[in-house]
Design an enzyme around this catalytic site. Structure first.
Site, short mmCIF file in Angstrom:
data_model
loop_
_atom_site.label_atom_id
_atom_site.label_comp_id
_atom_site.label_asym_id
_atom_site.label_seq_id
_atom_site.Cartn_x
_atom_site.Cartn_y
_atom_site.Cartn_z
N LYS A 33 -5.20 21.32 0.42
CA LYS A 33 -3.91 21.89 0.84
C LYS A 33 -3.67 23.26 0.21
O LYS A 33 -4.30 23.59 -0.79
CB LYS A 33 -2.79 20.92 0.46
CG LYS A 33 -2.57 20.77 -1.03
CD LYS A 33 -1.60 19.62 -1.34
CE LYS A 33 -1.37 19.50 -2.83
NZ LYS A 33 -0.74 18.21 -3.19
N TYR A 251 5.31 51.53 -15.11
CA TYR A 251 6.76 51.39 -14.92
C TYR A 251 7.46 51.12 -16.24
O TYR A 251 7.00 50.27 -17.03
CB TYR A 251 7.07 50.23 -13.96
CG TYR A 251 6.79 50.56 -12.51
CD1 TYR A 251 7.49 51.58 -11.88
CD2 TYR A 251 5.83 49.86 -11.80
CE1 TYR A 251 7.23 51.89 -10.55
CE2 TYR A 251 5.57 50.16 -10.48
CZ TYR A 251 6.27 51.18 -9.85
OH TYR A 251 6.01 51.49 -8.55
C1 LIG Z 1 -1.55 17.36 -3.97
C2 LIG Z 1 -1.68 15.93 -3.76
C3 LIG Z 1 -2.80 15.23 -4.25
C4 LIG Z 1 -3.83 15.85 -5.16
O1 LIG Z 1 -3.32 15.88 -6.48
P1 LIG Z 1 -4.22 16.43 -7.70
O2 LIG Z 1 -3.38 16.15 -8.89
O3 LIG Z 1 -4.38 17.88 -7.48
O4 LIG Z 1 -5.49 15.69 -7.65
C5 LIG Z 1 -2.94 13.91 -3.92
N1 LIG Z 1 -2.02 13.29 -3.13
C6 LIG Z 1 -0.93 13.92 -2.66
C7 LIG Z 1 0.04 13.17 -1.82
C8 LIG Z 1 -0.71 15.26 -2.96
O5 LIG Z 1 0.38 15.86 -2.50
#
Ligand SMILES: *Cc1c(COP(=O)(O)O)cnc(C)c1O
Length: 342
Positions: A33, A251
């Site tokens: 994601k 800056y």
């Molecule tokens: C982001 C997410 C994960 C992965 O989590 P990590 O801690 O990065 O392994 C797993 N399940 C869901 C529902 C998530 O939103």
């Protein structure tokens, strides 16, 4: 031009560890994601699929469409039901009982169960109602999952939620049988949950994000194998100059030369998704060199005149410097930067 290097050997090393813990390549879902936590969605999908992972999770339908060809199933974690027919390889996380009514019977669903995080999911006392709705409307249920709120913490919370899920699973399996619904997959573990356990305890796979990319968020008292960060960020020089004694750079003129010195400007700024530093104290690069003054939208300054500099190869020290977590340092990196796989 600034660029990101993705280290394939490190990625495969991390996957070896996770797949060994989970029980095989078929037991790990690659969480890709948010542009694969900033690493680059297409690049990481290619690598995950080359390694042999068959399942991935993404944020939304746009991300799912761009990588669906690499996997058997792509689970969308945080998007709304589509108005269009989607590939049978794409499925959606369902976050509440009410949300079920929005899905057509062809769309694959993974029903979230609220086992204690209280962010999303169906409460235990709504499970029967939800499965009955699914059976009555002929919805395409493919999986049941939950998410842990404290799997990285040294506390009993993780075990409490896991036992809540195991309890829910028993109930769900009975209901699936009595309602004539087909077998579905179960999944709960994220990276931290998987790293601290030795088996998936009846789950079909773990959903691994941060650990694949080389970071453990586990409490330092919980032992785990060494992971290797996959991403390093590199900046290239835009110009060099001599800053004369008493002259100040950038800056607000926050950094003042105490003697004549050579400084250079590099092509990364907060417009590239890097955290803006305000110049009140220097930030240390991977080679130990220190920033001078405040970060601009597209550039920052360092002493010396090297042609390129590794800004970081490990996000943890930066996460500490900016009072955040490694996830945020890497996820924010601009998708427009070039990614190079080595
Ligand atoms: C982001 C997410 C994960 C992965 O989590 P990590 O801690 O990065 O392994 C797993 N399940 C869901 C529902 C998530 O939103």
């Amino acid at each position: 031009m600034a660029y990101i290097i993705l280290n394939k050997a490190h990625y495969f090393h991390n996957l070896d560890i996770l797949c060994a813990k989970a029980g095989g390549k078929e037991c790990v879902m690659a969480v890709l994601k948010d542009n694969a936590y900033g690493h680059g969605l297409e690049e990481m999908a290619t690598l995950a699929s080359a390694y042999g992972l068959r399942r991935a999770a993404v944020k939304n339908l746009v991300e799912a469409h761009s990588i669906v060809s690499y996997f058997d199933e792509v689970l969308i974690l945080a998007d709304h039901p589509p108005m269009i027919e989607v590939s049978p390889k794409i499925s959606f996380a369902v976050h509440s009982y009410e949300a079920l009514a929005q899905f057509s019977s062809s769309t694959g669903l993974h029903l979230g169960i609220d086992t204690g995080m209280h962010r999303n999911g169906v409460r235990e006392d709504e499970i029967e109602k939800a499965l009955t709705f699914i059976a009555q409307h002929g919805l395409n249920l493919k999986g049941i999952y939950t998410h842990f709120r404290s799997s990285d913490e040294l506390s009993s919370e993780f075990y409490w939620q896991r036992s809540n899920f195991e309890h829910a699973r028993e109930k769900i399996q009975l209901l699936l049988n009595s309602l004539g619904l087909p077998h579905v997959v179960f999944h709960a573990f994220n990276s931290a949950g998987l790293l601290r356990t030795s088996s998936l305890k009846g789950d079909d796979f773990a959903r691994c994000g941060i650990a694949m990319y080389g970071y453990s968020t586990l409490d330092s008292h919980i032992a785990h194998p060494e992971l290797k960060p996959v991403l390093s960020l590199w900046a290239e020089k835009l110009s060099s100059r001599i800053l004369k004694k008493g002259e100040r750079v950038g800056y607000g003129g926050l950094y003042e030369a105490l003697q004549d010195e050579c400084i250079s400007t590099y092509d990364i700024g907060y417009g590239d998704g890097f955290f803006r530093f305000d110049g009140s104290k220097p930030l240390t690069m991977a080679d130990g060199s220190k920033t001078k003054g405040r970060m601009s939208m597209d550039s920052f300054c360092l002493g010396g005149e090297a042609n390129s500099v590794c800004v970081f190869e490990d996000a943890e020290p930066l996460a500490d410097a900016f009072n955040t977590i490694s996830y945020e340092i890497i996820t924010k990196l601009s998708p427009f930067m070039k990614r190079i796989i080595i």
